[in-house]
Enzyme design. Structure first.
Site, mmCIF file in Angstrom:
data_model
loop_
_atom_site.group_PDB
_atom_site.id
_atom_site.type_symbol
_atom_site.label_atom_id
_atom_site.label_comp_id
_atom_site.label_asym_id
_atom_site.label_seq_id
_atom_site.Cartn_x
_atom_site.Cartn_y
_atom_site.Cartn_z
ATOM 1 N N HIS A 7 0.828 -1.202 0.000
ATOM 2 C CA HIS A 7 0.000 0.000 0.000
ATOM 3 C C HIS A 7 0.865 1.254 0.000
ATOM 4 C CE1 HIS A 7 0.479 -0.186 4.504
ATOM 5 N NE2 HIS A 7 0.543 1.117 4.349
ATOM 6 N N ARG A 11 -2.176 11.385 3.718
ATOM 7 C CA ARG A 11 -2.953 11.967 4.809
ATOM 8 C C ARG A 11 -3.992 12.900 4.203
ATOM 9 N NH1 ARG A 11 -0.881 10.577 9.592
ATOM 10 N NH2 ARG A 11 1.280 9.873 9.616
ATOM 11 N N GLU A 56 -3.887 3.826 1.192
ATOM 12 C CA GLU A 56 -4.296 4.057 2.580
ATOM 13 C C GLU A 56 -4.565 5.539 2.779
ATOM 14 O OE1 GLU A 56 -1.870 4.568 6.602
ATOM 15 O OE2 GLU A 56 -1.686 2.532 5.788
ATOM 16 N N ASN A 60 -6.611 12.120 10.483
ATOM 17 C CA ASN A 60 -6.369 12.467 11.880
ATOM 18 C C ASN A 60 -7.507 13.361 12.373
ATOM 19 O OD1 ASN A 60 -3.601 11.364 12.528
ATOM 20 N ND2 ASN A 60 -3.210 12.454 10.626
ATOM 21 N N HIS A 75 4.049 11.768 -7.007
ATOM 22 C CA HIS A 75 2.722 11.439 -7.496
ATOM 23 C C HIS A 75 2.540 9.923 -7.543
ATOM 24 C CE1 HIS A 75 5.242 11.359 -11.141
ATOM 25 N NE2 HIS A 75 4.427 10.389 -11.553
ATOM 26 N N GLU A 122 -0.969 10.628 -11.858
ATOM 27 C CA GLU A 122 -0.665 10.645 -13.281
ATOM 28 C C GLU A 122 -1.517 9.565 -13.947
ATOM 29 O OE1 GLU A 122 3.173 10.356 -16.310
ATOM 30 O OE2 GLU A 122 3.388 9.749 -14.211
#
Length: 126
Positions: A7, A11, A56, A60, A75, A122
């Protein structure tokens, strides 16, 4: 020794907005979710149907300011069978997209799509 990517993590400021973006823009599905209220964060994993690599999304709790992405050219990249159709879909959806480009006449076309947090994806002609 064999290494397989499992993965990649980003954030996100608004979890629901990011989930919707990745579902609508790239046809990803939620594969699993983990909530850690004692540590005040949630992880949502998204992937292609029958895919192995997961994105993922880390959320927060109570974050008010966007994350700093940085000034590099980082990217993610995905391949698509019909670049023009994908480009039109993303433009019509109102997403931030760059122009279709190619490094030279022999290379595949591509464009960049930007997610709600400023991460770039991309999109490359297969």
């Amino acid at each position: 020794m064999d290494y397989n990517f499992v993965h990649g993590c980003i954030r996100v400021l608004d979890l629901e907005k990011s989930i919707k973006f990745y579902k609508d823009a790239l046809n990803l599905e939620i594969s699993r979710e983990k909530d850690f209220p004692e540590n005040e964060f949630t992880l949502v994993y998204m992937k292609r149907p029958n895919g192995n690599f997961e994105l993922e999304l880390t959320y927060n709790y109570d974050r008010e300011k966007p994350y700093t992405i940085g000034d590099g050219y980082s990217h993610f990249a995905v391949k698509v069978d019909d670049l023009e159709a994908s480009y039109q879909k993303h433009k019509e959806a109102g997403y931030k997209v760059g122009d279709i480009k190619s490094l030279n006449e022999k290379s595949s076309g591509y464009y960049f799509l930007t997610d709600p947090d400023g991460y770039r994806i991309e999109i490359i002609q297969r």
